[in-house]
Design a protein around this motif. Structure first.
Motif, PDB file in Angstrom:
ATOM      1  N   VAL A   1      22.018 -17.619 -27.229  1.00 13.22           N
ATOM      2  CA  VAL A   1      20.933 -17.534 -28.204  1.00 13.22           C
ATOM      3  C   VAL A   1      21.511 -17.416 -29.616  1.00 13.22           C
ATOM      4  CG1 VAL A   1      19.010 -16.113 -29.039  1.00 13.22           C
ATOM      5  CG2 VAL A   1      19.254 -16.570 -26.586  1.00 13.22           C
ATOM      6  N   ARG A   2      22.509 -16.547 -29.786  1.00 14.21           N
ATOM      7  CA  ARG A   2      23.124 -16.378 -31.115  1.00 14.21           C
ATOM      8  C   ARG A   2      23.776 -17.671 -31.589  1.00 14.21           C
ATOM      9  NH1 ARG A   2      24.447 -11.249 -28.862  1.00 14.21           N
ATOM     10  NH2 ARG A   2      26.507 -11.998 -28.228  1.00 14.21           N
ATOM     11  N   LYS A   3      24.368 -18.418 -30.664  1.00 18.00           N
ATOM     12  CA  LYS A   3      24.993 -19.686 -31.019  1.00 18.00           C
ATOM     13  C   LYS A   3      23.959 -20.651 -31.583  1.00 18.00           C
ATOM     14  CE  LYS A   3      28.335 -22.846 -30.824  1.00 18.00           C
ATOM     15  NZ  LYS A   3      29.624 -22.740 -31.536  1.00 18.00           N
ATOM     16  N   ILE A   4      22.794 -20.711 -30.967  1.00 14.96           N
ATOM     17  CA  ILE A   4      21.737 -21.607 -31.430  1.00 14.96           C
ATOM     18  C   ILE A   4      21.189 -21.128 -32.768  1.00 14.96           C
ATOM     19  CG2 ILE A   4      19.435 -22.512 -30.918  1.00 14.96           C
ATOM     20  CD1 ILE A   4      20.216 -22.342 -27.934  1.00 14.96           C
TER      21      ILE A   4
ATOM     22  N   ASP B   1      29.146 -29.281 -27.035  1.00 13.94           N
ATOM     23  CA  ASP B   1      29.949 -28.515 -26.089  1.00 13.94           C
ATOM     24  C   ASP B   1      31.264 -28.100 -26.746  1.00 13.94           C
ATOM     25  OD1 ASP B   1      28.185 -28.756 -23.828  1.00 13.94           O
ATOM     26  OD2 ASP B   1      28.788 -30.853 -23.661  1.00 13.94           O
ATOM     27  N   PRO B   2      31.884 -26.995 -26.272  1.00 11.17           N
ATOM     28  CA  PRO B   2      31.405 -26.088 -25.221  1.00 11.17           C
ATOM     29  C   PRO B   2      30.419 -25.071 -25.765  1.00 11.17           C
ATOM     30  CG  PRO B   2      33.546 -25.373 -25.998  1.00 11.17           C
ATOM     31  CD  PRO B   2      33.229 -26.644 -26.752  1.00 11.17           C
ATOM     32  N   LEU B   3      29.568 -24.575 -24.860  1.00 12.21           N
ATOM     33  CA  LEU B   3      28.588 -23.566 -25.214  1.00 12.21           C
ATOM     34  C   LEU B   3      28.776 -22.340 -24.333  1.00 12.21           C
ATOM     35  CD1 LEU B   3      25.350 -25.741 -25.563  1.00 12.21           C
ATOM     36  CD2 LEU B   3      26.610 -24.650 -27.417  1.00 12.21           C
ATOM     37  N   PRO B   4      28.350 -21.162 -24.797  1.00 16.48           N
ATOM     38  CA  PRO B   4      28.434 -19.950 -23.962  1.00 16.48           C
ATOM     39  C   PRO B   4      27.596 -20.095 -22.697  1.00 16.48           C
ATOM     40  CG  PRO B   4      27.994 -19.390 -26.262  1.00 16.48           C
ATOM     41  CD  PRO B   4      27.827 -20.883 -26.131  1.00 16.48           C
ATOM     42  N   GLY B   5      27.958 -19.322 -21.682  1.00 15.30           N
ATOM     43  CA  GLY B   5      27.151 -19.263 -20.470  1.00 15.30           C
ATOM     44  C   GLY B   5      27.189 -20.503 -19.614  1.00 15.30           C
TER      45      GLY B   5
ATOM     46  N   MET C   1      26.552 -23.446 -20.277  1.00 14.39           N
ATOM     47  CA  MET C   1      25.450 -24.369 -20.545  1.00 14.39           C
ATOM     48  C   MET C   1      25.976 -25.664 -21.137  1.00 14.39           C
ATOM     49  SD  MET C   1      22.563 -23.211 -19.514  1.00 14.39           S
ATOM     50  CE  MET C   1      21.413 -24.264 -20.381  1.00 14.39           C
ATOM     51  N   LYS C   2      25.240 -26.734 -20.905  1.00  8.03           N
ATOM     52  CA  LYS C   2      25.603 -28.046 -21.423  1.00  8.03           C
ATOM     53  C   LYS C   2      24.799 -28.332 -22.686  1.00  8.03           C
ATOM     54  CE  LYS C   2      26.448 -29.794 -16.747  1.00  8.03           C
ATOM     55  NZ  LYS C   2      25.995 -30.762 -15.710  1.00  8.03           N
ATOM     56  N   ALA C   3      25.459 -28.949 -23.658  1.00  9.11           N
ATOM     57  CA  ALA C   3      24.777 -29.277 -24.907  1.00  9.11           C
ATOM     58  C   ALA C   3      23.582 -30.187 -24.647  1.00  9.11           C
ATOM     59  CB  ALA C   3      25.756 -29.938 -25.868  1.00  9.11           C
ATOM     60  N   GLN C   4      23.695 -31.069 -23.664  1.00  5.94           N
ATOM     61  CA  GLN C   4      22.605 -31.978 -23.357  1.00  5.94           C
ATOM     62  C   GLN C   4      21.352 -31.231 -22.924  1.00  5.94           C
ATOM     63  OE1 GLN C   4      22.301 -35.061 -24.000  1.00  5.94           O
ATOM     64  NE2 GLN C   4      20.357 -35.446 -22.935  1.00  5.94           N
ATOM     65  N   ASP C   5      21.540 -30.143 -22.146  1.00  4.72           N
ATOM     66  CA  ASP C   5      20.390 -29.346 -21.711  1.00  4.72           C
ATOM     67  C   ASP C   5      19.705 -28.676 -22.904  1.00  4.72           C
ATOM     68  OD1 ASP C   5      20.824 -29.982 -19.052  1.00  4.72           O
ATOM     69  OD2 ASP C   5      22.162 -28.280 -18.730  1.00  4.72           O
ATOM     70  N   ILE C   6      20.509 -28.130 -23.817  1.00  5.62           N
ATOM     71  CA  ILE C   6      19.962 -27.474 -25.006  1.00  5.62           C
ATOM     72  C   ILE C   6      19.277 -28.502 -25.897  1.00  5.62           C
ATOM     73  CG2 ILE C   6      20.540 -26.150 -27.071  1.00  5.62           C
ATOM     74  CD1 ILE C   6      20.718 -24.571 -24.467  1.00  5.62           C
ATOM     75  N   ARG C   7      19.876 -29.669 -26.017  1.00  3.60           N
ATOM     76  CA  ARG C   7      19.300 -30.728 -26.847  1.00  3.60           C
ATOM     77  C   ARG C   7      17.942 -31.159 -26.297  1.00  3.60           C
ATOM     78  NH1 ARG C   7      23.309 -33.853 -26.472  1.00  3.60           N
ATOM     79  NH2 ARG C   7      24.396 -32.838 -28.190  1.00  3.60           N
ATOM     80  N   GLN C   8      17.866 -31.353 -25.012  1.00  2.00           N
ATOM     81  CA  GLN C   8      16.598 -31.761 -24.406  1.00  2.00           C
ATOM     82  C   GLN C   8      15.524 -30.695 -24.572  1.00  2.00           C
ATOM     83  OE1 GLN C   8      17.516 -32.787 -20.354  1.00  2.00           O
ATOM     84  NE2 GLN C   8      18.366 -34.777 -20.892  1.00  2.00           N
ATOM     85  N   ALA C   9      15.931 -29.421 -24.434  1.00  2.02           N
ATOM     86  CA  ALA C   9      14.974 -28.326 -24.610  1.00  2.02           C
ATOM     87  C   ALA C   9      14.477 -28.267 -26.055  1.00  2.02           C
ATOM     88  CB  ALA C   9      15.610 -27.002 -24.206  1.00  2.02           C
ATOM     89  N   ALA C  10      15.378 -28.499 -27.012  1.00  3.35           N
ATOM     90  CA  ALA C  10      14.985 -28.496 -28.422  1.00  3.35           C
ATOM     91  C   ALA C  10      14.020 -29.641 -28.723  1.00  3.35           C
ATOM     92  CB  ALA C  10      16.217 -28.589 -29.310  1.00  3.35           C
ATOM     93  N   LEU C  11      14.284 -30.802 -28.162  1.00  2.00           N
ATOM     94  CA  LEU C  11      13.398 -31.947 -28.366  1.00  2.00           C
ATOM     95  C   LEU C  11      12.037 -31.711 -27.716  1.00  2.00           C
ATOM     96  CD1 LEU C  11      15.954 -34.867 -27.822  1.00  2.00           C
ATOM     97  CD2 LEU C  11      15.027 -34.003 -30.000  1.00  2.00           C
TER      98      LEU C  11
END
Length: 335
Positions: free
Chosen positions: A133-136, A57-61, A63-73
């Protein structure tokens, strides 16, 4: 086209990777079999695991880093990730990395679709979602290639989907957006009470020498059109401007389903209410133009289009996350 693509990604985050995996596996460099050199599928798996650890964190939009992390996993456990990387022939292929990033974002956003109008702004603001998306993508070491082998096919698919954008959206129409069936039934049963309560509030504010502008979203717009077009012994309500957002009032008039204005009857003087600003979005299947819906009305009703570039049903609530919405409200405010 973007809205159609995201509409499908929010139903199936693996869509692009599924398409990528259908491509015959790219010819792998013979050196890839040498010790210490990873094949594309293993390289992508390792990079994505690293991205999951690096996101913060912080992320655009919103969004929480935890949500992105879980989606990546979650994506790491999907066999399609490896097969798509094998088809690309390079784990850092531009198209592949962008498809992986969109899959992660889509998976993370799906968890926020239960109640329309809530959730992070990335669900409602296309620019912020694209920035996410660009951040990721930026968390990967780098990308290679011109990025067209997959995107060209995805673009064609999305254009085809857009042609039938309203098909298979019945669940969203009936359950996912306002006005819900319960709201409509309540209004049908207690409409007079609701209108009387709003009228009382408007008159009370006006009696305090305050200017009155009313704004109604969706069913709220129908209610305001009904109220302001009703005959009153005391004359028109002291409202300086009507603003409807994502409203079905125009189409209900065409269906002869409004409570006060009837399709085959002469419109009462001063109706439909003017001045009237009607805000709509082509991606919002529950919004309609107003200026062309009412016979003989050429002035006084202004339609303004918002281009949210987000799919339905999110588009029905995305107005309130768009800067252009507030700019238009400010510009059209009574002087």
């Amino acid at each position: 086209m973007k809205a159609a693509l995201w509409a499908e990604l929010l139903r199936d985050p693996l869509l692009e990777l599924r398409m990528a995996s259908m491509r015959p596996p790219a010819q792998v460099d013979q050196n890839a079999a040498m010790p210490g050199i990873q094949t594309p599928d293993i390289a992508m798996t390792n990079m994505l695991a690293d991205v999951a650890q690096k996101v913060s964190d912080p992320l655009p939009g919103e969004m929480k880093a935890q949500d992105i992390r879980q989606a990546a996993l979650w994506l790491l456990k999907e066999p399609l990730l490896a097969s798509a990387a094998a088809a690309a022939g390079d784990a850092l292929d531009t198209d592949l990395v962008n498809a992986v990033a969109r899959a992660i974002v889509a998976k993370a956003l799906i968890g926020y679709r239960n109640e329309v109008g809530t959730g992070p702004s990335a669900l409602y603001v296309a620019d912020e979602r694209d920035e996410l998306v660009r951040k990721i993508v930026g968390l990967f070491p780098g990308t290679k290639g011109i990025g067209s082998w997959l995107w060209d096919g995805v673009k064609s698919l999305a254009e085809g989907v857009a042609t039938y954008y309203g098909r298979d959206r019945r669940t969203g129409l009936m359950n996912g957006v306002s006005p819900g069936v319960g709201d409509i039934l309540l209004y049908e049963r207690r409409g007079d009470d609701i209108l009387a309560a709003i009228e009382k509030k408007i008159v009370g504010v006006a009696e305090q020498k305050k200017r009155v502008v009313v704004l109604g979203h969706s069913l709220g717009g129908i209610i305001m059109v009904d109220l302001l077009s009703r005959a009153r012994q005391a004359g028109r309500l002291p409202v300086e401007k009507l603003i409807t957002v994502g409203s079905q009032a125009p189409v209900l008039f065409k269906f002869d389903a409004l409570g006060t204005m009837r399709l085959k009857q002469a419109l009462p003087a001063g109706t439909p209410y003017q001045p009237w600003l009607n805000i709509f979005d082509r991606n919002d299947l529950l919004s309609f133009c107003a200026s062309r819906a009412f016979p003989g009305v050429t002035d006084g009703i202004e339609d303004f289009e918002i281009a949210s570039n987000v799919p339905f049903p999110e588009a029905h609530s995305a107005y309130f996350r768009q800067p252009s919405f507030y700019e238009k409200i400010t510009q059209s405010w009574p002087k």
